[in-house]
Structure formats: structure tokens, C-alpha cells
Motif scaffolding. Structure first.
Motif, mmCIF file in Angstrom:
data_model
loop_
_atom_site.group_PDB
_atom_site.id
_atom_site.type_symbol
_atom_site.label_atom_id
_atom_site.label_comp_id
_atom_site.label_asym_id
_atom_site.label_seq_id
_atom_site.Cartn_x
_atom_site.Cartn_y
_atom_site.Cartn_z
ATOM 1 N N VAL A 424 -47.400 3.385 -21.167
ATOM 2 C CA VAL A 424 -46.572 3.854 -22.270
ATOM 3 C C VAL A 424 -45.265 3.062 -22.251
ATOM 4 C CG1 VAL A 424 -47.670 6.097 -22.582
ATOM 5 C CG2 VAL A 424 -45.846 5.906 -20.903
ATOM 6 N N ASP A 425 -45.132 2.154 -23.217
ATOM 7 C CA ASP A 425 -43.921 1.339 -23.345
ATOM 8 C C ASP A 425 -42.971 2.121 -24.240
ATOM 9 O OD1 ASP A 425 -41.946 -0.487 -23.924
ATOM 10 O OD2 ASP A 425 -43.279 -2.016 -24.751
ATOM 11 N N THR A 426 -42.038 2.831 -23.589
ATOM 12 C CA THR A 426 -41.200 3.789 -24.318
ATOM 13 C C THR A 426 -39.920 3.140 -24.798
ATOM 14 O OG1 THR A 426 -40.147 4.500 -22.261
ATOM 15 C CG2 THR A 426 -42.109 5.726 -22.951
ATOM 16 N N PHE A 427 -39.726 3.092 -26.089
ATOM 17 C CA PHE A 427 -38.459 2.614 -26.630
ATOM 18 C C PHE A 427 -37.570 3.804 -26.918
ATOM 19 C CE2 PHE A 427 -35.633 2.349 -30.186
ATOM 20 C CZ PHE A 427 -34.827 1.292 -29.806
ATOM 21 N N GLN A 429 -32.998 5.188 -26.321
ATOM 22 C CA GLN A 429 -31.619 4.797 -26.009
ATOM 23 C C GLN A 429 -30.838 5.991 -25.449
ATOM 24 O OE1 GLN A 429 -30.810 3.947 -30.276
ATOM 25 N NE2 GLN A 429 -30.391 1.870 -29.555
ATOM 26 N N THR A 430 -29.708 5.702 -24.849
ATOM 27 C CA THR A 430 -28.814 6.775 -24.403
ATOM 28 C C THR A 430 -28.579 7.751 -25.564
ATOM 29 O OG1 THR A 430 -27.719 5.190 -22.957
ATOM 30 C CG2 THR A 430 -26.528 7.230 -23.408
ATOM 31 N N GLU A 431 -28.388 7.196 -26.730
ATOM 32 C CA GLU A 431 -28.048 8.012 -27.905
ATOM 33 C C GLU A 431 -29.208 8.865 -28.409
ATOM 34 O OE1 GLU A 431 -27.552 4.832 -27.509
ATOM 35 O OE2 GLU A 431 -25.540 4.230 -28.143
ATOM 36 N N GLY A 515 -29.174 -0.328 -33.485
ATOM 37 C CA GLY A 515 -28.524 -1.504 -32.882
ATOM 38 C C GLY A 515 -29.534 -2.524 -32.403
ATOM 39 N N ASP A 516 -30.808 -2.289 -32.687
ATOM 40 C CA ASP A 516 -31.861 -3.227 -32.299
ATOM 41 C C ASP A 516 -32.519 -3.838 -33.533
ATOM 42 O OD1 ASP A 516 -32.482 -3.194 -29.300
ATOM 43 O OD2 ASP A 516 -32.251 -1.066 -29.762
ATOM 44 N N GLY A 517 -33.029 -5.042 -33.350
ATOM 45 C CA GLY A 517 -33.886 -5.648 -34.358
ATOM 46 C C GLY A 517 -35.329 -5.288 -34.026
ATOM 47 N N GLY A 531 -34.808 -7.120 -29.835
ATOM 48 C CA GLY A 531 -33.554 -7.251 -29.087
ATOM 49 C C GLY A 531 -32.363 -6.736 -29.880
ATOM 50 N N ARG A 532 -31.242 -6.612 -29.195
ATOM 51 C CA ARG A 532 -30.037 -6.055 -29.817
ATOM 52 C C ARG A 532 -29.522 -6.986 -30.909
ATOM 53 N NH1 ARG A 532 -28.600 -0.752 -28.406
ATOM 54 N NH2 ARG A 532 -26.677 -1.336 -29.455
ATOM 55 N N ILE A 533 -28.955 -6.374 -31.937
ATOM 56 C CA ILE A 533 -28.373 -7.180 -33.000
ATOM 57 C C ILE A 533 -26.850 -7.079 -32.973
ATOM 58 C CG2 ILE A 533 -30.354 -7.160 -34.562
ATOM 59 C CD1 ILE A 533 -29.045 -4.752 -35.956
ATOM 60 N N HIS A 542 -29.885 -2.649 -17.685
ATOM 61 C CA HIS A 542 -28.562 -2.028 -17.735
ATOM 62 C C HIS A 542 -27.830 -2.524 -18.963
ATOM 63 C CE1 HIS A 542 -28.753 -1.735 -13.094
ATOM 64 N NE2 HIS A 542 -29.357 -0.729 -13.666
ATOM 65 N N ARG A 543 -27.256 -1.593 -19.662
ATOM 66 C CA ARG A 543 -26.609 -1.924 -20.928
ATOM 67 C C ARG A 543 -25.156 -2.320 -20.688
ATOM 68 N NH1 ARG A 543 -27.170 2.396 -25.755
ATOM 69 N NH2 ARG A 543 -25.312 1.770 -26.858
ATOM 70 N N MET A 544 -24.772 -3.486 -21.178
ATOM 71 C CA MET A 544 -23.406 -3.989 -20.967
ATOM 72 C C MET A 544 -22.849 -4.510 -22.282
ATOM 73 S SD MET A 544 -23.155 -3.805 -17.608
ATOM 74 C CE MET A 544 -21.503 -3.932 -18.134
#
Ligand code: PRX
Length: 665
Positions: A424-427, A429-431, A515-517, A531-533, A542-544
Motif C-alpha cells: 500500500v503506497d500511501t500518499f 501529509q501532515t495536514e 502542494g504536490d503535482g 513531487g512538490r510544486i 523528512h519535509r524541509m
């Protein structure tokens, strides 16, 4: 905001498809695509009715809700808002008097391999006792408590104890610096810190309490009344009289019974800081009712949890994955879970596989970075290959935190899952609080590298820059069209930033911007994250924020005049941090350049944490800028990758600078 070229390049066609086995389909809660489609249809037909049904079936309410969704103050959505519940009661008390009460809730394996098992009944007693300790010191409903703990059972106990009395926790990952800690304490207005004298990682004893002391010593933290110190190791640490107490001191004489405090469904269960597009981390605020519903339900749906499963999520409680799939979800679902203190490479890189065998783990959930590093280790040393361990207990594998490249996916599928465990490739986010898009193990045919389809009730879509739908096969911006129960409620102390970041006016103000494409495949409509846009990097999952690292660099005012940070692809960590720096002194060369680069890396580690250290540092006399003074980041991204610059540089004020910055020393 634009979809980058590197993102577009990764729109590769993937033809391999792995349907679920018949046995898996038969036994699954969401059985086959028919089962999945039926749930989606229910949500389409009666959106609120769908969520109300699930909330009634999956959450224990002290006071039942009568309103499901309140959109009157959108995008500040409210779910089940007149209902009352307690999150800790939903994770612990609920199981008392059922066969689950004597089931092992947590198998804890320490860094040194020591194993302890704790039943639900015992965990309830320990959480209650700690809740009483907090209460005795005046911590009450609505207060914020900062948790800076190692990956131990005590960390989960601290979080659950806060939830039990209605205090809002804010967990800070043990790898963040004193400065990061101080900023979060101030922003949250925390009244207490729960920490540990040291943490054990990879056989090393690393300080935590000393970092807390340093952070509190930086000033502005007068709201903190008490610091609780778990004595993880025998080594003494500094204790401030009147402020600091050990766990033993705090727990002495406290009852192991503590009535859970019912809170409104919208009461903030926690704040978790994460990186955004600007320098300042965002305090993502989550609710109690909607969050808990999704934590429990995704355990059942995504992991198809069965009573006999042994679940293991390797994430640290300092990240959202450790909140939802360690501290809350598994307990709310009544699972037996493994909590692991250490690192995957100690005492050797076979540790994960050995632990799966030792504890008969059946559901294993980890990050692509870990998989990639373990592939490398296994290829270099047969002794740490997963083949050396008996992995026959595994039923389901999971991936989280970053895109998983198809090669790593295939290796994981073959060598760990032996071609019988769905991945299971889970997409998410923190949000988002919990999973958004993922295959379901007994329903969705798998495609390597794709998170496949949204969960029922999650109205994900791909749009252009003004919010119009775009056809499958074309890359665009990932949005969610309707609210969902576990979504972020606001940014703590900054509702305006919440609106601007997630519900931008340019897109109509109603779409949640992830925030992702992403792109959907033309045949199945499967989603693939490209990936992030925005200016957010994903380094080892880790998100930076690039701006966060830039701010840290330029705050070294004696040395740095200007800095720009971009990401570049990295085989192991997904992305790597690359910093372009203009110094306040002549261009350094050779050893001097090396020494300054080290100084700057250490500085960033001190300002943010070691995870934010730039991998590459390049010096220049200037940065590539347009005539209006804007830094041309796309050029920097090409330079960081070591590519020849093919973009139009005619608007560049100082084209010669590209040669200089192109030199990796
Ligand atoms: O870019 C996406 C990536 O991680 C980001 C969220 O990071 P964070 O808030 O730290 O949460 C990570 C754990 C849920 C997303 O915006 N991401 C997360 N999961 C995936 C992913 N990218 C691709 N595939 C995934 N499965």
C-alpha cells in the motif's frame, strides 16, 4: 507555482499490474473493486450521511453529534462539532471489558534489543497515572504540552496522557535543535515539556534534556512551569529545582485510574509543526473527533487490520505518521503493534528483517528511503539480506512519505513480500491527518510507483493553475475538492496563513491545495505523485522548507551575505539539499572552502537540526538574478543537478556567475 521539468520527466509509463489474490479479496473488509466502488458511490450520493455513518460506527461518543459538517465558515470546516468524546478513551478504555483488554498493545524493542510487552489494560493504567501526574501539576484541558521524547513507549504514554485530560500536545522530533524547540514552545505557548534525559540510537547515548535546557535558556519560554524527565538511561542530567521532575517523582503516589475528560469534537488534539514555503514552520492544528475517526478507519481500510495482526509502523512519533499510525490508529483499532526505539542499521542492516521474524510482524509500514538504504546494504552484504530472515508472517507491506521509485517497489515486493504481499503506497501529509490515496490490499490492482486511487469520501482531483479540471494523462496540481474529517483545521496562531496556503483565492478559495503535482494514468485513472510544486523539499521522507534553511544560513551574519537553497535528486534520500552561498569575504578555495562549508553545515544543524544540513554547499560571488533582482531558482536547480544550463539566460543580469556556481569543489 509550476510543475517542474523534473516532475514532468517522471511521468513514465508503468505497465506492470499486480491484482490482489483471490484469498485476499475474499477476506478483506473492503472486498474487491466492487467493495471500493460501493463505498465511493455511497459518499458521492450522500456525502454527509456517509461520514455520519462511519463516525457513529467507529468512534465512541460521550455525547452523540447531531451536525455532521458545518461549512458556514469555510475553509474553517467543522465536523461533528456538537459531539463530545475523548481520544484516549477511544484508544484504551474502549477495549476494557472486551477480549482486547489482555491483548498485547505494544511490543517494544529497545535499541539494545531488550523487548517489553504491554497489554491494553496495563497501558491504560500507565497512561492514567501519567495523566494524574499532569493534573496534579495544574495541567488542564486546553493547555499545550510540548513532547520531546525518544521513540519509546513513554512517548506514546505522554501523548495519550495529554489527550486524556484534554491538553493539546505538540510533539517535536528528537532530531530538532534547541532553537527549533524554543520557537515551537513560544508559538504554542506550552505550559510543560515532557522529555527524556537521553535517547538511545544505534548504540549511542544522545542528549535530549540538555537540548531542552538550552532551548528554555534562549528566553521567551516563561509559560513553561514543569519539565518532566523520563530516565531512559542511568546517566544523570541537569535538573532545575522547582521546575524539573523525573517521571518517578511525578508518578509517585498517583492513582492508576483517571477519568478521561470529554472534549468537543473540534477540540485541538494536537499541533504538529511542519515546513512550508516561508521560513517559519507552520503549527498544523488537528481536531479530536474527525482525526480519530480517520486514524481508526484507515487502519481498517488501508491495512485491512485483523485481530491477529502484528502491525509495525517504523515512523518516529515526532512526525505525523508516528502520530496517526503509532500513537493513535493502532490503539483505536485494537491492534498489537511493534514500537522500535533504534535505527534500521544497528547492530546491522538486517535489523528490520530480524525484527519481523522475531515478532511475527504481519503488516510492515516504512519509508522508501529506508527501503533504498536497506537494498544497498543487502546488495553489499548477503548477511543482512531479507532472505536471511523468515518473513513468512508478512501479509501486507506499506510505503509512506515520498514517492517510491518502481525499482525499489519491485525489490520490496519480491524480496520482502515474496510476491504475495500487496504494497500500500500511501500518499498523505501532515495536514491531511491520515491516508488520502492508497491501494486497498483486497481491492486495488497495484501499479509500482502509483498511490492508485483516493480513499472513499476523499474527492481528490488534478487541476490547472486556476482550478479547472484537466484530463487524465496530463500533469497538474493535486487538490481535494471537498473537506474530509481529519483535515487540518487551521495553522495555530495564523488563520490567514492557513487560508492562503491551502485554499488559495487564485483557485477559487474552495479547493484544498496539497502542494504536490500529480498525473492520472490514461487507462485506470490512477494517481502518480510527481513531487512538490512549492519550495518544500523531501529529504529521506523528512519535509524541509528551502526558505527555512536559507534563513538559517543568512542568520550567520558574520559569514553569509546571501543564500539560496534548492533540492536535487538523490538516489538514496530522494532529494538532497543544495545551498548556494555568497560569503562576506573573498571566494574561499580548497581546504578553506571545505572548512567554511563544514562551519555552515554545523550552523544549520544548530539552528534547525542535523536533518536540515545541506549536502552540497557551493560558493559564488553572487547568485543568478534577473535584472529586477529575483533569484532564478530554476537555473540553480539545473546547476545543483550538474546539468548544463539549457534555459534562456537572456534575462540574467550576471550570466558569468553560472560558471562559478557550476563548479562543485
Ligand atoms: O510530497 C508529498 C510527500 O510528502 C509530503 C508530505 O510530507 P509530510 O507532511 O511530512 O507527511 C509525510 C507523511 C505522510 C507530500 O506533500 N509524500 C507523502 N507520501 C507520499 C508522498 N509522495 C509520493 N508518494 C507518497 N506515498
Amino acid at each position: 507555482m509550476s510543475t517542474s521539468t523534473s516532475a514532468m520527466e517522471s511521468l513514465l509509463v508503468e505497465n506492470r499490474v499486480f491484482p490482489p489474490s483471490e484469498a485476499m479479496v475474499k477476506a478483506a473488509r473492503v472486498s474487491g473493486m466492487d467493495g471500493y466502488n460501493a463505498l465511493c458511490a455511497e459518499a458521492e450520493k450522500d456525502f454527509e450521511g456517509f461520514w455520519a455513518r462511519l463516525a457513529r460506527e467507529n468512534v465512541v461518543w460521550n455525547k452523540p453529534f447531531t451536525r455532521t459538517l458545518d461549512e458556514s465558515n469555510a475553509p474553517f470546516y467543522q465536523w461533528f462539532d456538537d459531539g463530545e468524546l475523548n481520544a484516549s478513551a477511544n484508544c484504551l478504555d474502549k477495549h476494557i471489558g472486551t477480549p482486547t483488554e489482555n491483548k498485547v498493545a505494544v511490543i517494544f524493542e529497545a535499541d539494545d534489543g531488550t523487548v517489553t510487552k504491554t497489554t491494553y489494560k496495563e497501558l491504560l493504567a500507565r497512561v492514567s497515572q501519567f495523566a494524574n501526574a499532569l493534573k496534579a501539576d495544574g495541567v488542564k484541558k486546553g493547555d499545550r504540552v510540548l513532547v520531546y521524547m525518544p521513540m519509546t513507549l513513554e512517548g506514546v504514554i505522554a501523548m495519550q496522557a495529554c489527550a486524556r485530560i484534554g491538553a493539546t500536545h505538540s510533539v517535536v522530533f528528537g532530531g530538532f535543535s534547541a532553537k527549533a524547540l524554543q520557537e515551537r514552545i513560544i508559538d504554542a505557548g506550552a505550559v510543560a515539556v515532557i522529555t527524556s534525559n537521553y535517547q538511545m540510537r544505534g548504540g549511542k547515548e544522545l542528549p535530549l534534556k540538555a537540548i531542552v535546557d538550552e532551548g528554555l535558556g534562549m528566553g521567551g519560554c516563561d509559560t513553561i512551569k514543569t519539565v518532566y524527565v523520563y530516565q531512559r538511561t542511568q546517566t544523570a542530567c541537569n535538573m532545575v529545582a522547582g521546575r524539573d521532575k523525573t517521571f518517578d517523582e511525578a508518578l509517585a503516589g498517583k492513582s492508576t485510574e483517571c477519568a478521561p475528560v470529554p472534549v468537543g469534537a473540534e477540540h485541538p488534539l494536537f499541533i504538529l509543526y511542519t515546513s512550508g514555503s516561508t521560513g517559519k514552520p507552520k503549527g498544523v492544528q488537528h481536531s479530536t473527533g474527525g482525526y480519530l475517526l480517520w486514524a481508526k478507519l484507515t487502519m481498517d481500510w488501508t491495512f485491512d487490520l485483523k485481530p491477529e495482526d502484528v502491525f509495525w509502523c517504523t515512523a518516529d512519533i515526532g512526525w505525523i505518521t508516528g502520530h496517526t499510525y503509532v500513537a493513535y490508529g493502532p490503539l483505536a483499532a485494537g491492534a498489537t503493534q511493534i514500537i522500535f526505539e533504534g535505527i534500521p542499521t544497528f547492530p546491522n542492516a538486517g535489523r528490520f528483517w530480524q525484527m519481523i521474524e522475531r515478532h511475527k510482524c504481519s503488516i510492515f509500514y516504512t519509508a522508501p528511503t529506508a527501503i533504498r538504504s536497506l537494498i544497498k546494504a543487502a546488495e553489499g552484504d548477503a548477511a543482512v539480506h531479507p532472505d536471511r530472515s523468515d518473513l513468512s508472517s508478512l501479509r501486507i507491506l506499506g510505503s509512506v512519505g515520498e514517492p517510491i521509485n518502481p525499482e525499489a517497489w519491485m525489490w520490496y515486493y519480491k524480496n520482502v513480500g515474496h510476491e504475495k504481499c500487496p504494497i500500500v503506497d500511501t500518499f498523505w501529509q501532515t495536514e491531511t491527518g491520515g491516508h488520502m490515496m492508497t491501494p486497498l490490499p483486497g481491492a486495488t490492482p497495484l501499479v509500482p510507483g502509483s498511490c492508485t486511487l483516493p480513499l472513499p469520501g476523499i474527492m481528490a482531483a488534478i487541476v490547472d493553475e486556476v482550478g479547472n479540471d484537466i484530463p487524465n494523462g496530463t500533469g497538474g496540481i493535486l487538490v481535494v475538492k471537498r473537506p474530509w474529517p481529519s483535515m487540518i483545521r487551521t495553522i495555530w496562531n495564523d488563520p490567514e496563513r492557513f487560508k492562503k496556503s491551502y485554499f488559495p483565492e487564485e483557485m477559487g478559495g474552495k479547493l484544498y491545495l496539497a502542494g504536490d503535482g500529480a498525473v492520472r494514468s490514461a487507462d485506470r485513472g490512477y494517481f502518480r505523485i510527481t513531487g512538490r510544486i512549492d519550495d518544500v523539499l523531501n529529504v529521506s521522507g523528512h519535509r524541509m522548507g528551502t526558505m527555512e534553511i536559507e534563513s538559517a544560513l543568512v542568520s550567520k551574519t558574520d559569514l553569509v551575505a546571501e543564500a539560496a537553497v534548492v533540492g536535487r535528486p538523490d538516489d538514496l534520500t530522494g532529494e538532497a539539499i543544495c545551498a548556494f552561498v555568497v560569503l562576506k569575504r573573498p571566494m574561499p578555495k580548497g581546504d578553506e572552502a571545505k572548512a567554511i562549508a563544514k562551519e555552515l553545515r554545523d550552523w544549520v544543524a544548530k539552528e534547525i537540526g542535523p536533518i536540515a544540513k545541506p549536502k552540497d554547499i557551493r560558493f559564488g560571488e553572487n547568485l543568478p538574478k534577473t535584472r529586477s533582482g529575483k533569484i532564478m531558482r530554476r537555473l540553480l536547480r539545473s546547476l545543483a543537478k550538474g546539468e548544463a544550463v539549457t534555459q534562456d539566460t537572456s534575462t540574467l543580469e550576471n550570466p558569468a556567475i553560472l560558471d562559478q556556481l557550476g563548479q562543485a569543489y
